[in-house]
Write a protein that holds these residues in place. Structure first.
Motif, PDB file in Angstrom:
ATOM      1  N   LYS A   1      22.198 -19.059  18.506  1.00 61.18           N
ATOM      2  CA  LYS A   1      21.267 -18.783  19.688  1.00 61.18           C
ATOM      3  C   LYS A   1      23.042 -18.167  20.746  1.00 61.18           C
ATOM      4  O   LYS A   1      24.203 -18.486  20.118  1.00 61.18           O
TER       5      LYS A   1
ATOM      6  N   LEU B   1      23.922 -17.512  24.149  1.00 60.49           N
ATOM      7  CA  LEU B   1      23.887 -17.366  25.836  1.00 60.49           C
ATOM      8  C   LEU B   1      24.871 -16.148  26.406  1.00 60.49           C
ATOM      9  O   LEU B   1      25.623 -15.992  26.020  1.00 60.49           O
TER      10      LEU B   1
ATOM     11  N   GLU C   1      21.124 -15.637  30.247  1.00 64.21           N
ATOM     12  CA  GLU C   1      20.938 -16.068  31.603  1.00 64.21           C
ATOM     13  C   GLU C   1      20.245 -15.515  32.546  1.00 64.21           C
ATOM     14  O   GLU C   1      20.262 -13.942  32.902  1.00 64.21           O
TER      15      GLU C   1
ATOM     16  N   SER D   1      21.853 -21.674  33.999  1.00 61.28           N
ATOM     17  CA  SER D   1      20.830 -22.575  33.503  1.00 61.28           C
ATOM     18  C   SER D   1      21.585 -23.768  33.358  1.00 61.28           C
ATOM     19  O   SER D   1      22.979 -23.557  32.943  1.00 61.28           O
ATOM     20  N   GLN D   2      20.615 -24.405  32.720  1.00 60.28           N
ATOM     21  CA  GLN D   2      21.698 -26.426  32.724  1.00 60.28           C
ATOM     22  C   GLN D   2      22.042 -26.089  30.805  1.00 60.28           C
ATOM     23  O   GLN D   2      23.410 -26.620  31.237  1.00 60.28           O
ATOM     24  N   LEU D   3      21.739 -25.287  30.574  1.00 60.39           N
ATOM     25  CA  LEU D   3      21.920 -25.541  29.133  1.00 60.39           C
ATOM     26  C   LEU D   3      23.139 -24.600  29.213  1.00 60.39           C
ATOM     27  O   LEU D   3      24.243 -24.850  27.875  1.00 60.39           O
ATOM     28  N   LEU D   4      23.508 -23.588  30.029  1.00 68.09           N
ATOM     29  CA  LEU D   4      24.703 -23.359  29.487  1.00 68.09           C
ATOM     30  C   LEU D   4      25.565 -23.760  30.714  1.00 68.09           C
ATOM     31  O   LEU D   4      27.070 -24.305  29.872  1.00 68.09           O
TER      32      LEU D   4
ATOM     33  N   GLN E   1      25.855 -27.455  30.379  1.00 65.63           N
ATOM     34  CA  GLN E   1      26.204 -28.584  29.122  1.00 65.63           C
ATOM     35  C   GLN E   1      26.837 -27.647  28.155  1.00 65.63           C
ATOM     36  O   GLN E   1      27.828 -28.415  27.498  1.00 65.63           O
ATOM     37  N   SER E   2      26.620 -26.529  27.780  1.00 69.68           N
ATOM     38  CA  SER E   2      26.940 -25.778  26.601  1.00 69.68           C
ATOM     39  C   SER E   2      28.842 -25.403  26.636  1.00 69.68           C
ATOM     40  O   SER E   2      29.558 -25.710  25.559  1.00 69.68           O
TER      41      SER E   2
ATOM     42  N   ILE F   1      25.737 -20.624  20.006  1.00 69.98           N
ATOM     43  CA  ILE F   1      25.646 -22.434  19.756  1.00 69.98           C
ATOM     44  C   ILE F   1      25.075 -22.576  18.862  1.00 69.98           C
ATOM     45  O   ILE F   1      24.475 -21.333  17.862  1.00 69.98           O
TER      46      ILE F   1
ATOM     47  N   ASP G   1      23.910 -27.215  16.343  1.00 71.68           N
ATOM     48  CA  ASP G   1      24.033 -27.779  17.688  1.00 71.68           C
ATOM     49  C   ASP G   1      25.113 -27.571  18.756  1.00 71.68           C
ATOM     50  O   ASP G   1      25.563 -28.212  18.740  1.00 71.68           O
TER      51      ASP G   1
ATOM     52  N   PRO H   1      28.441 -26.025  20.435  1.00 65.08           N
ATOM     53  CA  PRO H   1      28.976 -24.234  21.067  1.00 65.08           C
ATOM     54  C   PRO H   1      30.273 -24.301  20.780  1.00 65.08           C
ATOM     55  O   PRO H   1      30.842 -25.026  20.874  1.00 65.08           O
TER      56      PRO H   1
END
Length: 234
Positions: A9, A11, A38, A44-47, A49-50, A61, A64, A66
């Protein structure tokens, strides 16, 4: 083990030249990936966290795991997917040279390009244009040496410096359009003019290189926000 699209993935946001570096590299290696956009102006929460350190795109990613920072991502892609064309030069000197110019483009040349758009006074704009043109003259020389008469900095195929520099061509065209300047010029930088045409037409690039008019609209929004931030309080 087969790699599915959901295993890889990116981001990012489509106008970002740094995000383009990751996408072009994956395209060069023929890697299927999911592009997670984005939202402009939020994270985002994913960004978060990553990439908890910089909180910026792009993030690759893989599974799992990053990977952050555009040029780190490019090198990671080159090492992991070794079956496609090599992105970094195999020769240690050529590799060091490519890394040097990639850092120059990111840290010195691109900020000057942004300086043209940010300049309020005519003198400041003129100074920024001169800086960009001086940089392009240096990059013209680097292209002549690196390409060895071939189409790209990397030779016959797009390489590390092509990706590092070429990702800014969309914004360069926008700066030219909105400020009435000609930066890539056939008389001053003929090598780079021809290179830019071939780079943008490459199958790994053409679908991710933003249209100038579409990018110009984003530039106008960003400029208005900057003006609003710089305006004195009433």
């Amino acid at each position: 083990m087969a790699i599915t699209k959901s295993d890889v993935k990116v981001l990012g946001m489509w106008p970002s030249p740094f995000v383009m570096r990751a996408r072009i590299s994956l395209n060069l290696k023929s890697v299927d990936y999911e592009f997670l956009q984005e939202t402009f102006g939020s994270k985002s929460q994913l960004l978060l966290q990553s990439n908890p350190v910089h909180k910026k795109v792009p993030v690759l990613i893989h599974g799992d795991k990053p990977i952050c920072e555009s040029l780190v991502i490019v090198e990671y892609i080159d090492e992991v997917w070794a079956s496609g064309p090599s992105i970094l030069p195999s020769d240690p000197y050529d590799r060091a040279t490519a890394r040097f110019w990639a850092a120059y483009v990111s840290e010195k040349w691109y900020p000057s390009l942004k300086g043209i758009g940010a300049a309020q006074e005519e003198e400041a704009k003129k100074a920024a244009v001169e800086q960009v043109e001086e940089g392009l003259a240096l990059l013209e020389e680097a292209y002549e040496k690196s390409s060895k008469g071939k189409d790209f900095f990397g030779g016959d195929e797009i390489g590390y410096l092509d990706i590092a520099f070429g990702c800014f061509l969309g914004w360069l065209r926008v700066i030219e359009k909105l400020n009435g300047v000609k930066l890539l010029d056939q008389t001053k930088t003929p090598g780079l003019v021809n290179w830019a045409d071939k780079f943008c037409a490459h199958s790994a690039v053409k679908d991710v290189m933003p249209e100038t008019d579409k990018l110009a609209e984003i530039a106008k929004i960003l400029a208005a926000k900057l003006r609003g931030a710089a305006a004195p309080p009433k």
